[in-house]
Design an enzyme around this catalytic site. Structure first.
Site, PDB file in Angstrom:
ATOM      1  CB  SER A   8      14.588  34.985 121.535  1.00 12.36           C
ATOM      2  OG  SER A   8      13.612  33.976 121.419  1.00 12.36           O
ATOM      3  CE1 TYR A  13      14.342  30.945 114.172  1.00 11.98           C
ATOM      4  CE2 TYR A  13      12.074  31.619 114.532  1.00 11.98           C
ATOM      5  CZ  TYR A  13      13.407  31.935 114.384  1.00 11.98           C
ATOM      6  OH  TYR A  13      13.805  33.251 114.468  1.00 11.98           O
ATOM      7  CE  LYS A  71      15.816  32.281 117.102  1.00 14.03           C
ATOM      8  NZ  LYS A  71      17.041  33.080 117.221  1.00 14.03           N
TER       9      LYS A  71
END
Ligand SMILES: NC(=O)C1=CN([C@@H]2O[C@H](COP(=O)(O)OP(=O)(O)OC[C@H]3O[C@@H](n4cnc5c(N)ncnc54)[C@H](OP(=O)(O)O)[C@@H]3O)[C@@H](O)[C@H]2O)C=CC1
Ligand SMILES: CCCCCCCCCCCCCCCC(=O)[C@@H](N)CO
Length: 361
Positions: free
Chosen positions: A172, A186, A190
């Protein structure tokens, strides 16, 4: 004096009781996942963190497979690993966005003992300026790609011959523990991985498979080099709260985390604080870490609030500065030169912004 010692006794008893309870709950959970002679399948193994992981796993005597899109870069990686460790790795050119290609690669590679889902793309930009194509790209590669990999590898992992525990590790990011300016897509991709990992751990534990989630800070890789050329200044300012690591260091933390079957794997000290602050209901196999989480929850929340306060202050200042520059330029156009009015505009803008931020924060 008597009161004080009573308080001390109370605290000591509470501490011991909680320690014993945690030791009781977690006692049978200490495990060791061997790397030597196991099949370690690493995606994004041709660059950065994935390449460092491939080097490390090969040097520890694992049978390593790497997957990425670009075949030339895969062959280069293979050659460099052969040179430094003397071991050959298998390469699989495929795009994780294509579930059939992923399935073919994993079937060809053979049953996996340690699956490391490391592939990742990052295009940092304010959401307003970001094309939906880019948002989809990050979700598809980072999140959907990981689903494709796990779906493809799981049947073979469950039916593996060896009795030894297996691992599914997912790379991650600290931006997957806390939302960061410029990382809306993003961070979402994650954060999604965390939900996947927490639920998956419950589904695979009966097959002696342990899930690990790794949370690196900014890491010196070709990917980061590209990213820093284009990321918003505020993203860099906020990301700097946690410093930068070398890919080798992150690879070491990752492999150690996998080995001990840790669910949450922080990579540096800030990462440790962040892990405590965001522990939530994630599994914990270490009694020591569980104890830290219980007793440090309050103080780390306090530190976290102070850190957030600093971030919002930077954002406020940055926008006030931008506003000042804008008004400078506008008034230069109208008056041909800077004048007192600029400062008036700037101060008003600043005042407005700070009252706005006081309201939202
Ligand atoms: N570097 C950093 O600062 C940090 C990185 N991370 C995470 O660590 C991971 C690795 O990052 P990093 O080493 O910097 O990345 P790099 O950009 O250096 O390498 C990315 C790797 O992923 C592969 N890859 C990219 N897209 C795909 C795809 N669609 N299918 C298959 N393979 C793909 C690339 O190969 P190819 O292009 O040939 O497909 C390459 O091997 C990522 O998940 C990232 O989010 C987390 C925190 C910080
Ligand atoms: C409770 C106290 C906490 C204190 C410290 C918190 C620090 C958080 C910093 C977050 C940094 C995010 C970096 C993302 C890197 C990344 O993923 C990109 N480079 C893309 O690859």
């Amino acid at each position: 004096m008597a009161d004080l010692s009573l308080a001390q006794v109370f605290f000591a008893v509470t501490f011991i009781v909680i320690f014993l309870l945690l030791a009781l709950i977690l006692k049978s959970q200490s495990i060791k996942i061997p790397i030597r002679n196991r099949h370690v399948f690493i995606t994004g193994g041709s660059s950065g963190i994935g390449l460092a992981l491939a080097h490390l796993a090969a040097s520890e005597g694992a049978r390593v497979s790497i997957l990425a899109r670009n075949e030339d870069r895969l062959q280069e990686a293979r050659e460099s690993i052969r040179l430094s460790t003397g071991n050959d790795v298998a390469v699989f050119p495929a795009d994780v966005r294509d579930p059939d290609a992923v399935l073919r690669a994993i079937e060809e590679a053979g049953p996996v003992d340690v699956l490391i889902c490391n592939q990742g793309v990052f295009v940092p930009r304010e959401l307003e300026k970001q094309e939906l194509e880019e948002v989809k790209f990050m979700i598809d590669v980072n999140l959907m790609g990981t689903f494709h990999l796990i779906k493809a590898a799981l049947p073979g992992m469950k039916n593996r011959k060896s009795r030894e525990p297996a691992s599914i590790a997912i790379i991650s990011s600290q931006a997957g523990q806390v939302g960061i300016y410029g990382y809306t897509a993003y961070s979402a991709s994650k954060f999604g991985l965390r939900g996947l990992a927490e639920a998956l751990q419950q589904e695979v534990i009966a097959h002696n498979i342990f899930v690990s989630l790794i949370f690196p800070p900014d890491t010196d890789t070709p990917g980061l080099e590209q990213e820093t050329k284009m990321r918003p200044q505020l993203t860099s300012i906020i990301a700097a709260s946690s410093g930068t690591m070398k890919a080798d260091e992150v690879a070491k933390k990752t492999l150690n985390g996998i080995r001990s079957g840790s669910f949450i794997v922080p990579c540096n000290f800030d990462g440790l604080l962040l892990a405590i602050a965001t522990a939530g209901l994630s599994p914990q196999r270490s009694v020591l870490m569980a104890l830290c989480e219980v007793f440090a929850a309050g103080p780390t929340r306090f530190i976290g609030l102070c850190v957030q306060w600093g971030w919002y202050r930077s954002i406020k200042r940055w926008y006030a500065q931008k506003n000042y520059n804008l008004t400078c330029r506008c008034s230069s156009i109208f008056h041909g030169t800077h004048n007192q009015l600029n400062y008036l505009f700037y101060n008003c803008a600043n005042l407005l912004l700070s009252s706005h931020f006081c309201c939202v924060h």
